[in-house]
Scaffold this motif. Sequence first.
Motif, PDB file in Angstrom:
ATOM      1  N   ARG A  91       4.927   1.632   0.585  1.00 23.80           N
ATOM      2  CA  ARG A  91       5.745   2.149  -0.507  1.00 23.80           C
ATOM      3  C   ARG A  91       6.614   3.326  -0.028  1.00 23.80           C
ATOM      4  O   ARG A  91       7.781   3.430  -0.366  1.00 23.80           O
ATOM      5  CB  ARG A  91       4.866   2.580  -1.682  1.00 23.80           C
ATOM      6  CG  ARG A  91       5.662   2.924  -2.939  1.00 23.80           C
ATOM      7  CD  ARG A  91       4.782   3.223  -4.149  1.00 23.80           C
ATOM      8  NE  ARG A  91       3.567   2.450  -4.291  1.00 23.80           N
ATOM      9  CZ  ARG A  91       3.494   1.182  -4.682  1.00 23.80           C
ATOM     10  NH1 ARG A  91       4.580   0.527  -4.949  1.00 23.80           N
ATOM     11  NH2 ARG A  91       2.328   0.575  -4.793  1.00 23.80           N
ATOM     12  N   GLU A  92       6.030   4.180   0.808  1.00 21.72           N
ATOM     13  CA  GLU A  92       6.771   5.320   1.361  1.00 21.72           C
ATOM     14  C   GLU A  92       7.940   4.837   2.226  1.00 21.72           C
ATOM     15  O   GLU A  92       9.055   5.357   2.125  1.00 21.72           O
ATOM     16  CB  GLU A  92       5.823   6.195   2.184  1.00 21.72           C
ATOM     17  CG  GLU A  92       6.449   7.449   2.734  1.00 21.72           C
ATOM     18  CD  GLU A  92       5.463   8.288   3.526  1.00 21.72           C
ATOM     19  OE1 GLU A  92       5.923   9.051   4.391  1.00 21.72           O
ATOM     20  OE2 GLU A  92       4.245   8.186   3.289  1.00 21.72           O
ATOM     21  N   ASP A 106       0.846  -1.189   0.000  1.00 24.03           N
ATOM     22  CA  ASP A 106       0.000   0.000   0.000  1.00 24.03           C
ATOM     23  C   ASP A 106       0.889   1.251   0.000  1.00 24.03           C
ATOM     24  O   ASP A 106       2.121   1.172  -0.011  1.00 24.03           O
ATOM     25  CB  ASP A 106      -0.984  -0.011   1.162  1.00 24.03           C
ATOM     26  CG  ASP A 106      -0.325   0.021   2.526  1.00 24.03           C
ATOM     27  OD1 ASP A 106       0.810   0.522   2.658  1.00 24.03           O
ATOM     28  OD2 ASP A 106      -0.939  -0.456   3.492  1.00 24.03           O
ATOM     29  N   ASP A 107       0.275   2.425   0.004  1.00 28.38           N
ATOM     30  CA  ASP A 107       1.015   3.683  -0.084  1.00 28.38           C
ATOM     31  C   ASP A 107       1.971   3.882   1.087  1.00 28.38           C
ATOM     32  O   ASP A 107       3.100   4.353   0.897  1.00 28.38           O
ATOM     33  CB  ASP A 107       0.046   4.870  -0.166  1.00 28.38           C
ATOM     34  CG  ASP A 107      -0.714   4.898  -1.490  1.00 28.38           C
ATOM     35  OD1 ASP A 107      -0.224   4.298  -2.474  1.00 28.38           O
ATOM     36  OD2 ASP A 107      -1.784   5.530  -1.549  1.00 28.38           O
TER      37      ASP A 107
END
Length: 89
Positions: A9-10, A5-6
């Motif tokens: 990914r970060e 998910d975001d």
Amino acid sequence: MMPIDDDEREILNAYEKGKLASIATKSELARFKAVARATGIKDRRVNIRLSSDDLNTIQAKALEQGIPYQTLIASVLHKYVTGRLAEKL
């Protein structure tokens, strides 16, 4: 493997850019290494019988996590005997 998910990914991007640093102390790192070493030593063999349904479920959960089902079983047993596996009430 499940897509990330975001937030994941970060974190991955920050790791790949070298922006993350360990906050563990030297004594904590030594303890983590000792636990990992002890956990990794598998010097005994055990045979157990499971129901087909239980084994199928374990294999499916292991597949979701991307690990062999034997590793999942060993991990669950290890967590139980070390008191880190709590029963839901």
